[in-house]
Design an enzyme around this catalytic site. Sequence first.
Site, PDB file in Angstrom:
ATOM      1  N   HIS A  58      -6.631   7.225   1.143  1.00  0.00           N
ATOM      2  CA  HIS A  58      -6.481   6.841   2.546  1.00  0.00           C
ATOM      3  C   HIS A  58      -7.234   7.835   3.420  1.00  0.00           C
ATOM      4  O   HIS A  58      -7.269   9.036   3.125  1.00  0.00           O
ATOM      5  CB  HIS A  58      -5.007   6.792   2.932  1.00  0.00           C
ATOM      6  CG  HIS A  58      -4.760   6.240   4.301  1.00  0.00           C
ATOM      7  ND1 HIS A  58      -5.290   5.046   4.731  1.00  0.00           N
ATOM      8  CD2 HIS A  58      -4.061   6.738   5.354  1.00  0.00           C
ATOM      9  CE1 HIS A  58      -4.909   4.811   5.976  1.00  0.00           C
ATOM     10  NE2 HIS A  58      -4.176   5.825   6.379  1.00  0.00           N
ATOM     11  N   HIS A  70      -6.006   6.799  12.342  1.00  0.00           N
ATOM     12  CA  HIS A  70      -6.308   6.139  11.069  1.00  0.00           C
ATOM     13  C   HIS A  70      -6.054   4.644  11.188  1.00  0.00           C
ATOM     14  O   HIS A  70      -5.257   4.185  12.003  1.00  0.00           O
ATOM     15  CB  HIS A  70      -5.500   6.748   9.915  1.00  0.00           C
ATOM     16  CG  HIS A  70      -4.017   6.650  10.078  1.00  0.00           C
ATOM     17  ND1 HIS A  70      -3.183   6.127   9.116  1.00  0.00           N
ATOM     18  CD2 HIS A  70      -3.197   7.026  11.092  1.00  0.00           C
ATOM     19  CE1 HIS A  70      -1.927   6.191   9.507  1.00  0.00           C
ATOM     20  NE2 HIS A  70      -1.908   6.723  10.712  1.00  0.00           N
ATOM     21  N   CYS A 159      -9.658   1.351   5.862  1.00  0.00           N
ATOM     22  CA  CYS A 159      -9.614   2.670   6.499  1.00  0.00           C
ATOM     23  C   CYS A 159     -10.883   3.476   6.246  1.00  0.00           C
ATOM     24  O   CYS A 159     -11.308   4.278   7.099  1.00  0.00           O
ATOM     25  CB  CYS A 159      -8.392   3.441   6.020  1.00  0.00           C
ATOM     26  SG  CYS A 159      -8.328   3.723   4.224  1.00  0.00           S
TER      27      CYS A 159
END
Length: 229
Positions: A58, A70, A159
């Site tokens: 991530h 994010h 992401c």
Amino acid sequence: MFPLQLLALLFIATPTADPGDEGEEREEEDGGKTERRSDGKSLRRGDLLEVPRTLFTHFGIYLGGGRVAHFIPDILPAVCRDQNRIRQMVTNNRLILGVLAKHGSVRVDSVEDFAYGSEILINTMDKVCSLPALPADAVAQRAERALGHVSYSLLWYNCEHYVMYCRYGTVTSYQTFQFCKTARKLLLSRRVAKATAALCACLLLYLDAVTACTATLAVLLPFLIWMAA
């Protein structure tokens, strides 16, 4: 339930430490832009942060002051107008339903909530990407301008695409590339083409459904796989 369990395996990290136990100390270095955490790592506005999940990584952009922007799948903004609820940390159910609905948002969370107990890696993508990183403040400003709802896709906009655009000005994902490369090796091979041809022939004979149309389809599918292999 199996698809939900699989998505949970993909997205939910196994905490390695209690996020609440990790503090943060700021040191005034280089105009006050460097912040030193209690784990010894220094963060600067515009840094690209990575945290490992179960089967993927991530990504986020550090904004300073212990805040990280994010891009994360989240179903709640699509069904709720309560901003207080939306600002709360994204739960596993919200995340999984966001993936299925292709609904996500670029949001700001604390470093601890972003990491969820996992180790934080800083700017490792600089060694992988051939493009130079943009100025730190420009990176953070790009991240901040994108805040809000964005359509989410596991493969085509996730992401990593978001942070790559913010830091390098290119929308790409190395994780997506590796996944597609692996899928191609598994699905688009001569062996699969031969197996598909044999399976189609057996099905047509077993079902006694040999017509001009079905025979064309039975030949076309393995042919396309063979040509793509």
